[in-house]
Design a protein around this motif. Structure first.
Motif, PDB file in Angstrom:
ATOM      1  N   ASP A   1       0.772  -0.810  -0.206  1.00 27.19           N
ATOM      2  CA  ASP A   1       0.065   0.162  -0.003  1.00 27.19           C
ATOM      3  C   ASP A   1       0.741   1.618  -0.330  1.00 27.19           C
ATOM      4  OD1 ASP A   1      -1.738   1.669   0.073  1.00 27.19           O
ATOM      5  OD2 ASP A   1      -2.146   1.822   2.641  1.00 27.19           O
ATOM      6  N   ARG A   2       1.157   2.130  -1.346  1.00 28.85           N
ATOM      7  CA  ARG A   2       1.955   3.764  -1.173  1.00 28.85           C
ATOM      8  C   ARG A   2       1.759   4.600  -0.192  1.00 28.85           C
ATOM      9  NH1 ARG A   2       3.131   4.709  -6.282  1.00 28.85           N
ATOM     10  NH2 ARG A   2       2.950   7.206  -5.642  1.00 28.85           N
ATOM     11  N   SER A   3       0.242   3.964   0.673  1.00 22.73           N
ATOM     12  CA  SER A   3      -0.039   5.304   1.687  1.00 22.73           C
ATOM     13  C   SER A   3       0.594   5.053   3.119  1.00 22.73           C
ATOM     14  CB  SER A   3      -0.596   5.324   2.164  1.00 22.73           C
ATOM     15  OG  SER A   3      -1.457   4.444   2.555  1.00 22.73           O
ATOM     16  N   THR A   4       1.452   3.763   3.015  1.00 20.98           N
ATOM     17  CA  THR A   4       2.062   3.208   4.044  1.00 20.98           C
ATOM     18  C   THR A   4       3.261   2.488   3.758  1.00 20.98           C
ATOM     19  OG1 THR A   4       0.577   1.181   4.915  1.00 20.98           O
ATOM     20  CG2 THR A   4       2.690   0.669   5.427  1.00 20.98           C
ATOM     21  N   SER A   5       3.980   2.596   2.758  1.00 20.92           N
ATOM     22  CA  SER A   5       5.103   2.540   2.213  1.00 20.92           C
ATOM     23  C   SER A   5       6.438   3.195   1.681  1.00 20.92           C
ATOM     24  CB  SER A   5       5.506   1.641   0.830  1.00 20.92           C
ATOM     25  OG  SER A   5       4.363   2.163  -0.098  1.00 20.92           O
ATOM     26  N   PHE A   6       5.003   5.054   1.400  1.00 25.44           N
ATOM     27  CA  PHE A   6       5.865   6.088   1.571  1.00 25.44           C
ATOM     28  C   PHE A   6       5.810   7.096   2.847  1.00 25.44           C
ATOM     29  CE2 PHE A   6       5.653   4.798  -2.735  1.00 25.44           C
ATOM     30  CZ  PHE A   6       6.723   5.276  -3.364  1.00 25.44           C
ATOM     31  N   VAL A   7       5.312   6.519   3.299  1.00 30.01           N
ATOM     32  CA  VAL A   7       5.050   7.492   4.977  1.00 30.01           C
ATOM     33  C   VAL A   7       6.545   8.006   5.173  1.00 30.01           C
ATOM     34  CG1 VAL A   7       5.630   5.840   6.221  1.00 30.01           C
ATOM     35  CG2 VAL A   7       4.361   7.403   7.242  1.00 30.01           C
ATOM     36  N   PRO A   8       6.843   9.061   5.484  1.00 28.72           N
ATOM     37  CA  PRO A   8       8.147   9.646   6.084  1.00 28.72           C
ATOM     38  C   PRO A   8       8.466   9.014   7.597  1.00 28.72           C
ATOM     39  CG  PRO A   8       6.565  11.660   5.318  1.00 28.72           C
ATOM     40  CD  PRO A   8       5.919  10.028   5.119  1.00 28.72           C
ATOM     41  N   VAL A   9       9.733   8.873   7.472  1.00 25.09           N
ATOM     42  CA  VAL A   9      10.687   8.486   8.353  1.00 25.09           C
ATOM     43  C   VAL A   9      11.359   9.035   9.133  1.00 25.09           C
ATOM     44  CG1 VAL A   9      11.064   6.397   9.515  1.00 25.09           C
ATOM     45  CG2 VAL A   9       8.901   6.268   8.527  1.00 25.09           C
ATOM     46  N   ILE A  10      12.079   9.979  10.173  1.00 26.12           N
ATOM     47  CA  ILE A  10      12.117  11.009  10.303  1.00 26.12           C
ATOM     48  C   ILE A  10      13.204   9.634  11.880  1.00 26.12           C
ATOM     49  CG2 ILE A  10      13.867  12.565  12.222  1.00 26.12           C
ATOM     50  CD1 ILE A  10      10.919  13.773  10.688  1.00 26.12           C
ATOM     51  N   VAL A  11      14.888   8.961  11.650  1.00 26.88           N
ATOM     52  CA  VAL A  11      15.353   8.028  12.737  1.00 26.88           C
ATOM     53  C   VAL A  11      15.558   8.928  13.839  1.00 26.88           C
ATOM     54  CG1 VAL A  11      17.031   7.108  13.318  1.00 26.88           C
ATOM     55  CG2 VAL A  11      14.943   5.968  11.794  1.00 26.88           C
ATOM     56  N   ILE A  12      15.240   8.685  14.918  1.00 29.89           N
ATOM     57  CA  ILE A  12      16.511   9.357  16.026  1.00 29.89           C
ATOM     58  C   ILE A  12      17.216   8.777  16.773  1.00 29.89           C
ATOM     59  CG2 ILE A  12      15.080  11.534  16.258  1.00 29.89           C
ATOM     60  CD1 ILE A  12      14.549   9.423  19.087  1.00 29.89           C
ATOM     61  N   SER A  13      18.250   8.783  16.715  1.00 32.68           N
ATOM     62  CA  SER A  13      19.248   7.862  17.444  1.00 32.68           C
ATOM     63  C   SER A  13      20.820   8.329  18.986  1.00 32.68           C
ATOM     64  CB  SER A  13      20.709   7.241  16.425  1.00 32.68           C
ATOM     65  OG  SER A  13      20.896   6.510  17.538  1.00 32.68           O
ATOM     66  N   SER A  14      21.143   7.899  19.531  1.00 29.01           N
ATOM     67  CA  SER A  14      21.958   8.659  20.626  1.00 29.01           C
ATOM     68  C   SER A  14      23.641   8.900  20.092  1.00 29.01           C
ATOM     69  CB  SER A  14      21.896   7.959  21.743  1.00 29.01           C
ATOM     70  OG  SER A  14      20.317   7.787  23.132  1.00 29.01           O
ATOM     71  N   TYR A  15      23.089   7.627  18.275  1.00 23.49           N
ATOM     72  CA  TYR A  15      24.978   7.100  18.713  1.00 23.49           C
ATOM     73  C   TYR A  15      24.977   7.768  17.037  1.00 23.49           C
ATOM     74  CZ  TYR A  15      24.256   3.406  21.722  1.00 23.49           C
ATOM     75  OH  TYR A  15      24.078   2.652  23.263  1.00 23.49           O
ATOM     76  N   SER A  16      25.997   8.668  16.425  1.00 24.99           N
ATOM     77  CA  SER A  16      26.457   9.076  15.547  1.00 24.99           C
ATOM     78  C   SER A  16      27.331   8.475  14.665  1.00 24.99           C
ATOM     79  CB  SER A  16      26.621  10.461  15.641  1.00 24.99           C
ATOM     80  OG  SER A  16      27.879  10.620  16.315  1.00 24.99           O
ATOM     81  N   GLU A  17      27.596   6.978  14.720  1.00 26.83           N
ATOM     82  CA  GLU A  17      29.068   6.669  14.444  1.00 26.83           C
ATOM     83  C   GLU A  17      28.117   6.449  12.512  1.00 26.83           C
ATOM     84  OE1 GLU A  17      27.556   5.036  16.749  1.00 26.83           O
ATOM     85  OE2 GLU A  17      28.703   5.638  18.107  1.00 26.83           O
ATOM     86  N   LYS A  18      29.201   5.882  11.439  1.00 22.17           N
ATOM     87  CA  LYS A  18      28.990   6.182  10.298  1.00 22.17           C
ATOM     88  C   LYS A  18      28.121   5.205  10.125  1.00 22.17           C
ATOM     89  CE  LYS A  18      30.750   6.884   5.690  1.00 22.17           C
ATOM     90  NZ  LYS A  18      31.789   7.029   5.377  1.00 22.17           N
ATOM     91  N   THR A  19      28.801   4.304  10.812  1.00 21.99           N
ATOM     92  CA  THR A  19      27.780   2.616  10.295  1.00 21.99           C
ATOM     93  C   THR A  19      26.590   2.645  11.023  1.00 21.99           C
ATOM     94  OG1 THR A  19      28.837   2.014  12.421  1.00 21.99           O
ATOM     95  CG2 THR A  19      29.977   1.707  10.466  1.00 21.99           C
TER      96      THR A  19
END
Length: 171
Positions: free
Chosen positions: A77-95
């Motif tokens: 379903d496009r309304s699900t697969s295209f939803v914008p996602v912002i990920v937050i993390s305590s870690y900023s390593e490139k990996t």
């Protein structure tokens, strides 16, 4: 779309962090904010409410918010697969950042963050959205930030399917 109508899911196993993000979003004018502390709860909420924006913690105990991102991107379903996602993390390593990008996130935000940083990410995913691409092993926003129209090398991804996000309306 009015910012007041954006339905947002905040996925984080830390209750205080969910509350902090929710209060920040409400200060921006986003009134419909739902919280989940497990991937299973997030999937159940998503099936009931269909969100316009997801903010997910990258690491949650023994699991990862990226599993939820992969679930979203795998939906037909496009309304699900295209939803914008912002990920937050305590870690900023490139990996860690590359892991999140390769899961199909739109934006990455490192904790602790300022409200203005979250506002910029929300602006980027709602008003300056990158095109989506599909390859054999990836579906999500184009991982390249800069497009060189003069590049014609072998890694141009000529076989990629590019999906214009303007075709998909949030909300």
């Amino acid at each position: 779309m009015s910012i007041q109508t954006i339905r947002t899911l905040v996925l984080d196993d830390n209750r205080q962090m969910r509350r902090l993000i929710s209060v920040t979003l409400e200060a921006f004018g986003i009134k419909k904010v739902y919280g989940a502390d497990t991937i299973e709860e997030a999937i159940d909420l998503y099936r009931d409410h269909r969100f316009d924006l997801v903010i997910a913690d990258q690491r949650m105990g023994n699991t990862s918010g990226l599993e939820f991102v992969r679930w979203l991107r795998a939906q037909t379903d496009r309304s699900t697969s295209f939803v914008p996602v912002i990920v937050i993390s305590s870690y900023s390593e490139k990996t860690r950042i590359l892991e999140a990008i390769n899961a199909g996130i739109d934006e990455f935000l490192v904790k602790p963050f300022k409200p203005v940083d979250l506002a910029r990410r929300i602006d980027a995913v709602t008003y300056k959205r990158r095109d989506f691409i599909r390859t054999l092993d990836y579906f999500g926003p184009d991982r390249r930030r800069f497009k060189n129209p003069h590049y014609t090398g072998p890694m141009k991804r000529a076989d990629d399917i590019v999906v214009d996000c303007d075709e998909f309306e949030i909300g």
